[in-house]
Design a protein around this motif. Structure first.
Motif, PDB file in Angstrom:
ATOM      1  N   ASN A 218      38.791   8.811 -15.224  1.00 14.75           N
ATOM      2  CA  ASN A 218      39.776   9.787 -15.693  1.00 14.75           C
ATOM      3  C   ASN A 218      40.158  10.814 -14.632  1.00 14.75           C
ATOM      4  O   ASN A 218      40.831  11.797 -14.944  1.00 14.75           O
ATOM      5  CB  ASN A 218      39.225  10.526 -16.931  1.00 14.75           C
ATOM      6  CG  ASN A 218      39.035   9.598 -18.117  1.00 14.75           C
ATOM      7  OD1 ASN A 218      39.855   8.712 -18.356  1.00 14.75           O
ATOM      8  ND2 ASN A 218      37.950   9.773 -18.846  1.00 14.75           N
ATOM      9  N   GLN A 219      39.720  10.592 -13.396  1.00 17.56           N
ATOM     10  CA  GLN A 219      40.000  11.572 -12.344  1.00 17.56           C
ATOM     11  C   GLN A 219      40.653  10.936 -11.127  1.00 17.56           C
ATOM     12  O   GLN A 219      40.370   9.808 -10.753  1.00 17.56           O
ATOM     13  CB  GLN A 219      38.712  12.287 -11.919  1.00 17.56           C
ATOM     14  CG  GLN A 219      38.137  13.197 -13.002  1.00 17.56           C
ATOM     15  CD  GLN A 219      36.937  13.984 -12.517  1.00 17.56           C
ATOM     16  OE1 GLN A 219      36.024  13.418 -11.944  1.00 17.56           O
ATOM     17  NE2 GLN A 219      36.936  15.296 -12.751  1.00 17.56           N
ATOM     18  N   TRP A 220      41.531  11.706 -10.531  1.00 22.34           N
ATOM     19  CA  TRP A 220      42.205  11.303  -9.304  1.00 22.34           C
ATOM     20  C   TRP A 220      41.584  12.141  -8.181  1.00 22.34           C
ATOM     21  O   TRP A 220      41.719  13.355  -8.164  1.00 22.34           O
ATOM     22  CB  TRP A 220      43.696  11.609  -9.404  1.00 22.34           C
ATOM     23  CG  TRP A 220      44.536  10.951  -8.345  1.00 22.34           C
ATOM     24  CD1 TRP A 220      44.332  10.974  -6.993  1.00 22.34           C
ATOM     25  CD2 TRP A 220      45.725  10.176  -8.561  1.00 22.34           C
ATOM     26  NE1 TRP A 220      45.307  10.260  -6.338  1.00 22.34           N
ATOM     27  CE2 TRP A 220      46.183   9.755  -7.285  1.00 22.34           C
ATOM     28  CE3 TRP A 220      46.452   9.810  -9.696  1.00 22.34           C
ATOM     29  CZ2 TRP A 220      47.339   8.995  -7.120  1.00 22.34           C
ATOM     30  CZ3 TRP A 220      47.586   9.040  -9.529  1.00 22.34           C
ATOM     31  CH2 TRP A 220      48.029   8.638  -8.258  1.00 22.34           C
ATOM     32  N   PHE A 221      40.894  11.491  -7.279  1.00 21.82           N
ATOM     33  CA  PHE A 221      40.247  12.221  -6.186  1.00 21.82           C
ATOM     34  C   PHE A 221      41.242  12.357  -5.039  1.00 21.82           C
ATOM     35  O   PHE A 221      41.362  11.487  -4.176  1.00 21.82           O
ATOM     36  CB  PHE A 221      38.970  11.504  -5.755  1.00 21.82           C
ATOM     37  CG  PHE A 221      37.881  11.586  -6.790  1.00 21.82           C
ATOM     38  CD1 PHE A 221      36.985  12.640  -6.786  1.00 21.82           C
ATOM     39  CD2 PHE A 221      37.788  10.640  -7.804  1.00 21.82           C
ATOM     40  CE1 PHE A 221      35.996  12.737  -7.757  1.00 21.82           C
ATOM     41  CE2 PHE A 221      36.805  10.731  -8.780  1.00 21.82           C
ATOM     42  CZ  PHE A 221      35.898  11.782  -8.754  1.00 21.82           C
ATOM     43  N   LEU A 222      41.939  13.483  -5.061  1.00 19.26           N
ATOM     44  CA  LEU A 222      43.004  13.727  -4.096  1.00 19.26           C
ATOM     45  C   LEU A 222      42.429  14.402  -2.846  1.00 19.26           C
ATOM     46  O   LEU A 222      41.850  15.485  -2.942  1.00 19.26           O
ATOM     47  CB  LEU A 222      44.067  14.616  -4.731  1.00 19.26           C
ATOM     48  CG  LEU A 222      45.436  14.662  -4.048  1.00 19.26           C
ATOM     49  CD1 LEU A 222      46.124  13.300  -4.129  1.00 19.26           C
ATOM     50  CD2 LEU A 222      46.318  15.726  -4.701  1.00 19.26           C
ATOM     51  N   MET A 253      41.130  15.641  -9.756  1.00 22.66           N
ATOM     52  CA  MET A 253      42.241  16.183 -10.546  1.00 22.66           C
ATOM     53  C   MET A 253      42.574  15.231 -11.683  1.00 22.66           C
ATOM     54  O   MET A 253      42.273  14.033 -11.624  1.00 22.66           O
ATOM     55  CB  MET A 253      43.493  16.361  -9.671  1.00 22.66           C
ATOM     56  CG  MET A 253      43.382  17.413  -8.600  1.00 22.66           C
ATOM     57  SD  MET A 253      44.976  17.640  -7.750  1.00 22.66           S
ATOM     58  CE  MET A 253      44.552  18.934  -6.580  1.00 22.66           C
ATOM     59  N   SER A 254      43.236  15.762 -12.678  1.00 21.41           N
ATOM     60  CA  SER A 254      43.709  14.926 -13.782  1.00 21.41           C
ATOM     61  C   SER A 254      45.002  14.238 -13.348  1.00 21.41           C
ATOM     62  O   SER A 254      45.631  14.648 -12.356  1.00 21.41           O
ATOM     63  CB  SER A 254      43.981  15.778 -15.017  1.00 21.41           C
ATOM     64  OG  SER A 254      45.070  16.673 -14.766  1.00 21.41           O
ATOM     65  N   PHE A 255      45.394  13.206 -14.081  1.00 23.47           N
ATOM     66  CA  PHE A 255      46.646  12.534 -13.764  1.00 23.47           C
ATOM     67  C   PHE A 255      47.807  13.516 -13.859  1.00 23.47           C
ATOM     68  O   PHE A 255      48.724  13.496 -13.035  1.00 23.47           O
ATOM     69  CB  PHE A 255      46.896  11.365 -14.718  1.00 23.47           C
ATOM     70  CG  PHE A 255      48.228  10.716 -14.510  1.00 23.47           C
ATOM     71  CD1 PHE A 255      48.411   9.781 -13.503  1.00 23.47           C
ATOM     72  CD2 PHE A 255      49.325  11.064 -15.307  1.00 23.47           C
ATOM     73  CE1 PHE A 255      49.655   9.198 -13.294  1.00 23.47           C
ATOM     74  CE2 PHE A 255      50.572  10.485 -15.106  1.00 23.47           C
ATOM     75  CZ  PHE A 255      50.733   9.545 -14.095  1.00 23.47           C
ATOM     76  N   GLU A 256      47.766  14.387 -14.854  1.00 21.77           N
ATOM     77  CA  GLU A 256      48.854  15.335 -15.067  1.00 21.77           C
ATOM     78  C   GLU A 256      49.017  16.283 -13.873  1.00 21.77           C
ATOM     79  O   GLU A 256      50.142  16.610 -13.475  1.00 21.77           O
ATOM     80  CB  GLU A 256      48.603  16.154 -16.348  1.00 21.77           C
ATOM     81  CG  GLU A 256      48.759  15.367 -17.640  1.00 21.77           C
ATOM     82  CD  GLU A 256      47.626  14.376 -17.886  1.00 21.77           C
ATOM     83  OE1 GLU A 256      47.842  13.403 -18.632  1.00 21.77           O
ATOM     84  OE2 GLU A 256      46.523  14.581 -17.306  1.00 21.77           O
ATOM     85  N   ILE A 283      44.559  -0.950 -13.937  1.00 25.36           N
ATOM     86  CA  ILE A 283      43.614   0.161 -13.830  1.00 25.36           C
ATOM     87  C   ILE A 283      44.094   1.347 -14.650  1.00 25.36           C
ATOM     88  O   ILE A 283      43.320   1.986 -15.365  1.00 25.36           O
ATOM     89  CB  ILE A 283      43.438   0.591 -12.354  1.00 25.36           C
ATOM     90  CG1 ILE A 283      43.041  -0.611 -11.476  1.00 25.36           C
ATOM     91  CG2 ILE A 283      42.419   1.720 -12.222  1.00 25.36           C
ATOM     92  CD1 ILE A 283      41.717  -1.226 -11.839  1.00 25.36           C
ATOM     93  N   ASN A 284      45.396   1.634 -14.551  1.00 29.03           N
ATOM     94  CA  ASN A 284      45.946   2.784 -15.279  1.00 29.03           C
ATOM     95  C   ASN A 284      47.449   2.607 -15.479  1.00 29.03           C
ATOM     96  O   ASN A 284      48.217   2.635 -14.519  1.00 29.03           O
ATOM     97  CB  ASN A 284      45.671   4.077 -14.498  1.00 29.03           C
ATOM     98  CG  ASN A 284      45.847   5.309 -15.363  1.00 29.03           C
ATOM     99  OD1 ASN A 284      46.812   5.439 -16.108  1.00 29.03           O
ATOM    100  ND2 ASN A 284      44.897   6.241 -15.267  1.00 29.03           N
ATOM    101  N   GLN A 285      47.850   2.451 -16.725  1.00 24.22           N
ATOM    102  CA  GLN A 285      49.268   2.260 -17.057  1.00 24.22           C
ATOM    103  C   GLN A 285      50.103   3.510 -16.765  1.00 24.22           C
ATOM    104  O   GLN A 285      51.322   3.436 -16.634  1.00 24.22           O
ATOM    105  CB  GLN A 285      49.407   1.888 -18.538  1.00 24.22           C
ATOM    106  CG  GLN A 285      49.005   0.461 -18.854  1.00 24.22           C
ATOM    107  CD  GLN A 285      50.026  -0.549 -18.345  1.00 24.22           C
ATOM    108  OE1 GLN A 285      51.213  -0.248 -18.248  1.00 24.22           O
ATOM    109  NE2 GLN A 285      49.547  -1.738 -17.995  1.00 24.22           N
TER     110      GLN A 285
END
Length: 348
Positions: A218-222, A253-256, A283-285
């Motif tokens: 559920n996380q985006w590691f930016l 970070m969250s996708f949003e 992986i993620n729509q």
């Protein structure tokens, strides 16, 4: 008159002492803020992070080494010093064909992995030195190895965020394995090419906006704005969406949150080892909501990948010039019309 002479004499001594002190400081060969070394008589001094090492010059050059992290292999292949490697952990992550052949031939032994090192084999191989990243939870393992008279040197090259400082570890390995002239020459050549490519990139007036990495769970590691990747993107004359961050590490970070930052992104780089965009969506729509997914260009880092091994994380650590060249080719293809990507691959 005597007072004047004394004042001048005192000033002379002060300046001489200051010069001598400065010279001693300058004896250190600076690799980065984390790593530096120097010769002092019959002793070699190395500072690496919080660790200080004193190695008698009589023990150098090292001849037999065990590597407990595969990312260091690139330095040895660049120096043609693969023959010095007698053991390696997690060999399935090694990309080098020559090293893989040496493993198949039994010249390099598999010494386990981070879940369980084969300590009996490591001790039986009697290496001159072991290189590894420092992991606090392995302290007991390190102590046992040291009690058997084996030198362990902790090198956390993955913490280096400047591509040229990460490259400069090559000079340290050259010093330790009697390849100093070759290491310095290779470093200077790659550094010169890197700087030249930065100049080429600046010829473009366009600075496209770039998104990086992908979601895990559920996380985006930016990557932070002070990260290695952010430096590559900047040197390739592009605009990274998280450039304003002062972090050197990846920020969860969250996708949003990423969605809000990435509205103007034209390129999406350093996606994982996916075969195509359809697989990425499995992986993620939510990726379909990103403008860059639908209208931009996407690139993975699996241009040179075999099974679990990926050369972007091996020779790419040393060949910073080729990594930068890939990004310039992606962001400004008109500047390098005849160049084919080395480490990155377009995802379609």
């Amino acid at each position: 008159m005597k007072a004047t002479f004394f004042t001048i004499f005192t000033l002379f001594l002060f300046l001489a002492c200051k010069k001598e002190s400065s010279a001693k400081l300058n004896d250190w060969q600076i690799i980065s803020e984390n790593v530096q070394f120097k010769d002092e008589g019959n002793v070699f001094h190395l500072k690496s992070g919080k660790f200080d090492y004193t190695v008698p010059m009589a023990k150098l050059p090292f001849k037999k080494v065990i590597l407990l992290n595969a990312s260091l292999v690139g330095y040895f292949t660049e120096l043609n010093s693969e023959q010095n490697i007698i053991g390696i952990s997690s060999p399935e992550y090694v990309y080098s064909k020559k090293v893989q052949q040496m493993i198949s031939d039994g010249k390099i032994q598999n010494v386990g992995n981070e879940q369980k090192y084969n300590l009996e084999k490591i001790i039986a191989l009697k290496p001159d030195v072991i290189f590894t990243n420092y992991i606090a939870s392995f302290e007991n393992t390190y102590d046992l190895i040291k009690k058997n008279g084996i030198e362990i040197i902790f090198l956390d090259e993955y913490l280096e965020q400047n591509p040229l400082e990460k490259l400069k570890y090559l000079v340290l390995f050259g010093k330790l394995f009697n390849r100093e002239k070759k290491a310095v020459a290779h470093f200077e050549i790659i550094e010169k090419r890197y700087d030249s490519l930065k100049t080429v990139a600046k010829k473009s007036v366009n600075k496209p906006v770039v998104l990086a990495n992908e979601m895990y769970g559920n996380q985006w590691f930016l990557p932070g704005g002070k990260s290695n990747l952010a430096q590559f993107i900047s040197d390739a004359n592009a605009t990274y969406i998280n450039a304003g961050s002062l972090d050197s590490k990846a920020i969860p970070m969250s996708f949003e949150e990423v969605f809000a930052k990435a509205q103007k992104a034209e390129y999406w780089v350093n996606i994982g080892n996916h075969v195509n965009k359809k697989e990425l969506l499995q992986i993620n729509q939510n990726y379909t909501k990103l403008p860059v997914f639908n209208d931009g260009k996407l690139y993975t880092v699996n241009g040179r990948e075999v099974s679990k091994s990926n050369d972007y994380f091996e020779s790419g650590v040393v060949r910073a010039d080729l990594v930068l060249k890939d990004y310039i080719k992606i962001f400004h293809p008109e500047l390098l019309p005849n160049y084919q990507l080395t480490y990155l691959r377009e995802l379609k």
